[in-house]
Design a protein around this motif. Structure first.
Motif, short mmCIF file in Angstrom:
data_model
loop_
_atom_site.label_atom_id
_atom_site.label_comp_id
_atom_site.label_asym_id
_atom_site.label_seq_id
_atom_site.Cartn_x
_atom_site.Cartn_y
_atom_site.Cartn_z
N THR A 7 27.99 -3.17 -5.00
CA THR A 7 27.60 -1.90 -5.63
C THR A 7 26.09 -1.85 -5.78
O THR A 7 25.45 -0.83 -5.49
CB THR A 7 28.30 -1.74 -6.99
OG1 THR A 7 29.72 -1.75 -6.78
CG2 THR A 7 27.93 -0.44 -7.67
N ALA A 8 25.50 -2.96 -6.18
CA ALA A 8 24.05 -3.03 -6.35
C ALA A 8 23.33 -2.82 -5.02
O ALA A 8 22.28 -2.17 -4.98
CB ALA A 8 23.65 -4.36 -6.97
N ARG A 42 31.29 -18.34 -16.07
CA ARG A 42 29.86 -18.64 -16.22
C ARG A 42 29.15 -18.63 -14.88
O ARG A 42 28.08 -18.05 -14.73
CB ARG A 42 29.66 -19.99 -16.91
CG ARG A 42 29.74 -19.96 -18.41
CD ARG A 42 29.25 -21.26 -19.04
NE ARG A 42 29.91 -22.45 -18.50
CZ ARG A 42 31.09 -22.91 -18.90
NH1 ARG A 42 31.75 -22.29 -19.87
NH2 ARG A 42 31.61 -24.00 -18.36
N ALA A 43 29.75 -19.28 -13.89
CA ALA A 43 29.14 -19.35 -12.56
C ALA A 43 29.00 -17.95 -11.95
O ALA A 43 27.98 -17.64 -11.32
CB ALA A 43 29.95 -20.26 -11.65
N GLY A 44 30.02 -17.11 -12.13
CA GLY A 44 29.95 -15.75 -11.60
C GLY A 44 28.83 -14.95 -12.24
O GLY A 44 28.07 -14.26 -11.55
N LEU A 45 28.71 -15.03 -13.56
CA LEU A 45 27.65 -14.30 -14.27
C LEU A 45 26.27 -14.83 -13.89
O LEU A 45 25.32 -14.05 -13.71
CB LEU A 45 27.86 -14.38 -15.78
CG LEU A 45 29.07 -13.62 -16.32
CD1 LEU A 45 29.29 -13.93 -17.79
CD2 LEU A 45 28.94 -12.12 -16.09
N GLU A 46 26.15 -16.15 -13.75
CA GLU A 46 24.86 -16.74 -13.36
C GLU A 46 24.46 -16.30 -11.96
O GLU A 46 23.30 -15.98 -11.70
CB GLU A 46 24.93 -18.27 -13.44
CG GLU A 46 24.99 -18.78 -14.87
CD GLU A 46 25.34 -20.26 -14.96
OE1 GLU A 46 25.47 -20.94 -13.91
OE2 GLU A 46 25.51 -20.74 -16.11
N ARG A 47 25.42 -16.28 -11.05
CA ARG A 47 25.12 -15.86 -9.68
C ARG A 47 24.68 -14.39 -9.66
O ARG A 47 23.72 -14.03 -8.97
CB ARG A 47 26.33 -16.07 -8.79
CG ARG A 47 26.04 -15.78 -7.34
CD ARG A 47 27.17 -16.22 -6.46
NE ARG A 47 26.86 -15.91 -5.08
CZ ARG A 47 27.76 -15.83 -4.13
NH1 ARG A 47 29.04 -16.07 -4.42
NH2 ARG A 47 27.41 -15.53 -2.90
N LEU A 48 25.38 -13.55 -10.38
CA LEU A 48 25.00 -12.14 -10.44
C LEU A 48 23.59 -11.98 -11.00
O LEU A 48 22.80 -11.17 -10.50
CB LEU A 48 26.01 -11.35 -11.27
CG LEU A 48 27.35 -11.11 -10.57
CD1 LEU A 48 28.38 -10.59 -11.56
CD2 LEU A 48 27.18 -10.15 -9.40
N ALA A 49 23.26 -12.74 -12.03
CA ALA A 49 21.92 -12.66 -12.63
C ALA A 49 20.85 -13.03 -11.61
O ALA A 49 19.78 -12.39 -11.56
CB ALA A 49 21.82 -13.58 -13.85
N ARG A 50 21.12 -14.03 -10.78
CA ARG A 50 20.15 -14.41 -9.74
C ARG A 50 19.94 -13.29 -8.73
O ARG A 50 18.91 -13.23 -8.07
CB ARG A 50 20.61 -15.69 -9.02
CG ARG A 50 20.44 -16.94 -9.87
CD ARG A 50 20.61 -18.21 -9.06
NE ARG A 50 21.90 -18.31 -8.40
CZ ARG A 50 23.01 -18.81 -8.95
NH1 ARG A 50 22.98 -19.24 -10.20
NH2 ARG A 50 24.13 -18.88 -8.26
N HIS A 51 20.89 -12.39 -8.62
CA HIS A 51 20.78 -11.25 -7.71
C HIS A 51 20.33 -9.98 -8.43
O HIS A 51 20.44 -8.88 -7.89
CB HIS A 51 22.11 -11.02 -6.99
CG HIS A 51 22.43 -12.11 -6.03
ND1 HIS A 51 21.86 -12.19 -4.78
CD2 HIS A 51 23.23 -13.20 -6.15
CE1 HIS A 51 22.31 -13.27 -4.16
NE2 HIS A 51 23.14 -13.89 -4.97
N GLY A 52 19.86 -10.12 -9.68
CA GLY A 52 19.28 -9.00 -10.40
C GLY A 52 20.27 -8.10 -11.11
O GLY A 52 19.90 -7.00 -11.54
#
Length: 180
Positions: free
Chosen positions: A117-118, A140-150
């Motif tokens: 979507t982003a 946690r890993a999913g949220l961290e990965r998303l954060a790395r992608h902005g």
């Protein structure tokens, strides 16, 4: 960037009968998703629900479906809802620019839907307390990965108060009752 109710879409991913019971803290996650739907309904934020392979995972759980009785449900086989033509068409037709995403599982369908979507130009937010996975480590890993992608992780109350943007209104009085 702050969320705006008049520019947001709430996307509820795969809160399904045979998946939700396996999600860690499922009652809490389901409650937060239901809260998001109540706030969205009060503030006229459109909602799209998805169901991953409903023949196998069942339909949307009652506690969620009852909060969005008139919202479309898009069946999907792809983990990312964006890869389903019906979903992408519905999302585009709403002509809004902020996608607020919650549901299950954080590290699979929520993450893939949010990431894609982003890439299509939406400001994308994932509601961390309204997302779940079978294992906390996967969430946690999913949220961290998303954060790395902005992609920003927010909470359901952050979304509610940003959508409201001010106190003293009828909408504020209605929403605050849901929080207390």
């Amino acid at each position: 960037m702050l969320l705006r109710a008049n520019d947001s879409i709430l996307i509820v991913v795969d809160m399904q009968a045979r998946l939700v019971p396996a999600v860690a803290h499922s009652e809490e996650v389901t409650g937060r998703v239901a809260f998001m739907l109540q706030v969205a309904r009060r503030l006229d934020v459109p909602v799209i629900l998805t169901e991953q392979y409903p023949d196998g995972l069942g339909g949307t759980v009652e506690a969620v479906r009852t909060q969005a009785p008139d919202s479309p449900v898009v069946e999907k086989m792809n983990f990312s809802a964006m890869r389903e033509p019906d979903f992408a068409r519905r999302l585009s037709a709403l002509r809004r620019r902020q996608a607020v995403i919650c549901g299950a599982e954080t590290h699979v369908c929520v993450m893939q839907t949010a990431a894609e979507t982003a890439t299509t130009g939406f400001d994308t937010f994932v509601v961390a307390d309204a997302c779940g996975s079978r294992r906390d480590s996967d969430k946690r890993a999913g949220l961290e990965r998303l954060a790395r992608h902005g992609i920003e992780a927010v909470t359901s109350e952050m979304v509610a108060f940003e959508w409201l943007h001010r106190a003293g209104t009828d909408a504020f009085r209605d929403v605050i009752k849901l929080i207390r």
